[in-house]
Scaffold this motif. Sequence first.
Motif, PDB file in Angstrom:
ATOM      1  N   SER A  77     -30.378  -8.454  10.832  1.00 24.90           N
ATOM      2  CA  SER A  77     -30.199 -10.680  11.178  1.00 24.90           C
ATOM      3  C   SER A  77     -32.050 -11.040  11.313  1.00 24.90           C
ATOM      4  CB  SER A  77     -29.507 -11.436  12.327  1.00 24.90           C
ATOM      5  OG  SER A  77     -30.477 -10.759  13.586  1.00 24.90           O
ATOM      6  N   ILE A  78     -32.012 -12.003  10.771  1.00 25.16           N
ATOM      7  CA  ILE A  78     -33.469 -12.118  11.203  1.00 25.16           C
ATOM      8  C   ILE A  78     -33.555 -12.951  12.921  1.00 25.16           C
ATOM      9  CG2 ILE A  78     -33.726 -12.493   8.999  1.00 25.16           C
ATOM     10  CD1 ILE A  78     -34.471 -15.850   9.569  1.00 25.16           C
ATOM     11  N   ALA A  79     -32.400 -13.031  13.551  1.00 22.83           N
ATOM     12  CA  ALA A  79     -33.061 -13.512  14.685  1.00 22.83           C
ATOM     13  C   ALA A  79     -34.317 -12.801  15.801  1.00 22.83           C
ATOM     14  CB  ALA A  79     -31.611 -13.683  15.456  1.00 22.83           C
ATOM     15  N   SER A  80     -34.828 -13.746  16.515  1.00 20.62           N
ATOM     16  CA  SER A  80     -35.866 -12.604  17.158  1.00 20.62           C
ATOM     17  C   SER A  80     -36.059 -13.216  18.090  1.00 20.62           C
ATOM     18  CB  SER A  80     -37.370 -12.395  16.424  1.00 20.62           C
ATOM     19  OG  SER A  80     -38.374 -12.014  16.918  1.00 20.62           O
ATOM     20  N   ALA A  81     -37.065 -13.477  18.964  1.00 18.96           N
ATOM     21  CA  ALA A  81     -37.625 -14.455  20.464  1.00 18.96           C
ATOM     22  C   ALA A  81     -39.303 -13.848  20.742  1.00 18.96           C
ATOM     23  CB  ALA A  81     -36.480 -14.138  20.889  1.00 18.96           C
ATOM     24  N   MET A  82     -39.829 -15.100  21.239  1.00 18.78           N
ATOM     25  CA  MET A  82     -40.865 -14.641  21.853  1.00 18.78           C
ATOM     26  C   MET A  82     -41.283 -15.862  22.143  1.00 18.78           C
ATOM     27  SD  MET A  82     -43.169 -15.806  17.761  1.00 18.78           S
ATOM     28  CE  MET A  82     -44.964 -16.420  19.247  1.00 18.78           C
ATOM     29  N   GLU A  83     -42.314 -14.974  23.084  1.00 20.36           N
ATOM     30  CA  GLU A  83     -42.456 -16.224  23.949  1.00 20.36           C
ATOM     31  C   GLU A  83     -44.481 -16.683  23.372  1.00 20.36           C
ATOM     32  OE1 GLU A  83     -44.690 -15.286  28.482  1.00 20.36           O
ATOM     33  OE2 GLU A  83     -45.287 -13.655  27.718  1.00 20.36           O
ATOM     34  N   PHE A  84     -45.397 -18.105  23.567  1.00 16.56           N
ATOM     35  CA  PHE A  84     -46.190 -18.775  23.245  1.00 16.56           C
ATOM     36  C   PHE A  84     -47.243 -18.918  24.226  1.00 16.56           C
ATOM     37  CE2 PHE A  84     -49.548 -20.397  21.936  1.00 16.56           C
ATOM     38  CZ  PHE A  84     -50.404 -19.103  20.241  1.00 16.56           C
ATOM     39  N   ASN A  85     -47.829 -17.896  25.134  1.00 14.21           N
ATOM     40  CA  ASN A  85     -48.098 -18.962  26.669  1.00 14.21           C
ATOM     41  C   ASN A  85     -47.265 -19.358  27.130  1.00 14.21           C
ATOM     42  OD1 ASN A  85     -51.188 -19.017  25.479  1.00 14.21           O
ATOM     43  ND2 ASN A  85     -50.749 -21.001  24.291  1.00 14.21           N
ATOM     44  N   ASP A  86     -46.736 -20.742  27.968  1.00 16.64           N
ATOM     45  CA  ASP A  86     -45.610 -20.533  28.918  1.00 16.64           C
ATOM     46  C   ASP A  86     -44.592 -21.518  28.362  1.00 16.64           C
ATOM     47  OD1 ASP A  86     -46.889 -23.476  27.855  1.00 16.64           O
ATOM     48  OD2 ASP A  86     -46.742 -24.010  30.192  1.00 16.64           O
ATOM     49  N   VAL A  87     -44.490 -21.312  26.858  1.00 18.54           N
ATOM     50  CA  VAL A  87     -43.250 -21.585  25.893  1.00 18.54           C
ATOM     51  C   VAL A  87     -42.264 -19.939  25.467  1.00 18.54           C
ATOM     52  CG1 VAL A  87     -42.584 -23.018  24.033  1.00 18.54           C
ATOM     53  CG2 VAL A  87     -43.778 -24.613  25.218  1.00 18.54           C
ATOM     54  N   HIS A  88     -41.739 -20.318  25.377  1.00 17.99           N
ATOM     55  CA  HIS A  88     -40.271 -19.062  24.810  1.00 17.99           C
ATOM     56  C   HIS A  88     -39.803 -19.992  23.549  1.00 17.99           C
ATOM     57  CE1 HIS A  88     -39.689 -17.210  28.342  1.00 17.99           C
ATOM     58  NE2 HIS A  88     -40.821 -16.727  28.362  1.00 17.99           N
ATOM     59  N   ILE A  89     -39.394 -19.055  22.635  1.00 20.61           N
ATOM     60  CA  ILE A  89     -39.212 -19.880  21.447  1.00 20.61           C
ATOM     61  C   ILE A  89     -38.153 -18.582  20.863  1.00 20.61           C
ATOM     62  CG2 ILE A  89     -40.114 -20.362  18.538  1.00 20.61           C
ATOM     63  CD1 ILE A  89     -42.517 -20.296  20.192  1.00 20.61           C
ATOM     64  N   PHE A  90     -37.249 -18.910  20.269  1.00 22.20           N
ATOM     65  CA  PHE A  90     -36.138 -18.343  19.579  1.00 22.20           C
ATOM     66  C   PHE A  90     -35.621 -18.689  18.236  1.00 22.20           C
ATOM     67  CE2 PHE A  90     -35.754 -19.230  24.784  1.00 22.20           C
ATOM     68  CZ  PHE A  90     -35.396 -17.698  24.720  1.00 22.20           C
ATOM     69  N   LEU A  91     -35.240 -17.939  17.256  1.00 26.25           N
ATOM     70  CA  LEU A  91     -35.563 -17.468  16.381  1.00 26.25           C
ATOM     71  C   LEU A  91     -34.008 -17.774  16.158  1.00 26.25           C
ATOM     72  CD1 LEU A  91     -38.985 -15.978  15.089  1.00 26.25           C
ATOM     73  CD2 LEU A  91     -38.866 -18.212  15.448  1.00 26.25           C
ATOM     74  N   LEU A  92     -33.034 -18.603  15.209  1.00 21.27           N
ATOM     75  CA  LEU A  92     -31.722 -17.988  14.558  1.00 21.27           C
ATOM     76  C   LEU A  92     -31.519 -17.920  13.435  1.00 21.27           C
ATOM     77  CD1 LEU A  92     -29.857 -20.663  16.867  1.00 21.27           C
ATOM     78  CD2 LEU A  92     -30.425 -18.183  17.519  1.00 21.27           C
ATOM     79  N   ASP A  93     -30.486 -17.356  13.226  1.00 23.43           N
ATOM     80  CA  ASP A  93     -30.134 -16.832  11.454  1.00 23.43           C
ATOM     81  C   ASP A  93     -29.173 -17.345  11.173  1.00 23.43           C
ATOM     82  OD1 ASP A  93     -28.704 -15.369   9.008  1.00 23.43           O
ATOM     83  OD2 ASP A  93     -29.662 -13.403   9.958  1.00 23.43           O
TER      84      ASP A  93
END
Length: 447
Positions: free
Chosen positions: A261-277
């Motif tokens: 899948s291309i699903a993933s997750a990351m943080e950027f400063n005080d935000v969490h980013i979730f990437l869905l497939d």
Amino acid sequence: MTRGAVLLFSFLLSVSLPAQRSLKSLSASEWINAGPMLGYVHMKEAHLWIQTKKPAEVAIHYRPLGSNQNWTTTEVIKTESKTANTAKFVLDEVLSGKVYEYKVFVNGSQLNFPNSLTFKTLVDWRFRQDPPEFTILAGSCSYFNEDIADRPGRPYGGDYQIFEKMADMKADVMLWLGDNVYMRPIDFGSRRGFLHRYTHDRSYPQLQRFLQTGSHIAIWDDHDFGPNDANGSYVGKVWAHEAFRLFWANPPMVQFGCENSIASAMEFNDVHIFLLDNRSFRTEIMNNGQHQIFGREQLDWLINNLKYSNALFKLVCAGGQMVSDAKVFENFANYEEERAYLFRRIEEENIKGVIFLTGDRHHSEVCLMTNRKGNKIFDFTTSPLTSGAVTKKVEENSYRINGSLIQQRNFLALYFSGKQGERKLQAIFYSSDGDKLFEYTIHQKEL
């Protein structure tokens, strides 16, 4: 000159030539098809992508901006035609919260770019200071015209100056929300077609300065994946996965079961980013009721991550609209059981601060749902960037915020600011020419 002197002169000339060659500079346009583009970045490393026009040996030199330190040099990567002459570098001799300058060398010669090349690592802010102020851009549906592959008639893509306006924002991150390229019938039947489409679209001149500005992270939708409305049964998805990985420098991707899948997750400063497939596991809407977009395993992975996250703002990126209740096209509302499960689990776990970032629809709007726990769930849909906008009759959507509907090309800017405990998110939609179209602000106390 004696024979010995001639031999000595010849030897000195031969050993000096490589050094002289390394000092020679070349125009980037001679060698570079696209990039360089910063991808995933954190406190101790940054990922950098670049594509050459033909096979070449590429290296990156970098150091803190304005310093007299020696340049750190990456490994040399030889680009190859079989992988579309792409290369990805990990710059890992860095410190947190620093700005770095870098140079690109091809075959030992430095390339000259029309603008300076820099990147910034994330700040180690926790327990030391307030969260930084930063900007994230988002957009979807970018169609790049190509006469030989397009339908006859009026070009579908346009307003490419939008990327210049986005570059002017000097944002920290760009989230590409799917349909970042548009596979044509001439493309999606072969591996070569996928590599050609990415190579052609990524090379657009108006795009280059933007690619060199901030960090670029992507998900996909149907047109990156293959044919229109393609699902997980598409036999060419192996090419789609390979091309996506070659052309994006995303954080590590998750495998569910035996399926990539291309699903993933990351943080950027005080935000969490979730990437869905929303493609690899998608099925058609079946008469027996057993259909899905994301699949239970991916949804449980998302819920687990959202529950774990202590971020105030949790940005969930998905290719199509999530909150809207309009049962049209590929909206999540068509998949009633899976949609009900996701929103029920968010409520059961009392998860706060969920903000979906979505695309696909060729119009933009803001949706707001409040669950029985009193928690707000937002959906900022932003579309299109350069594809055609839909201007026909407005569909019914009971969650749309009045006045938020936009039916022209646009992009979204998310401004995060404020002291710890007083954070806010200011969301502004901009036109292709950089004019404000709609604004919405979320304060921490509202979440």
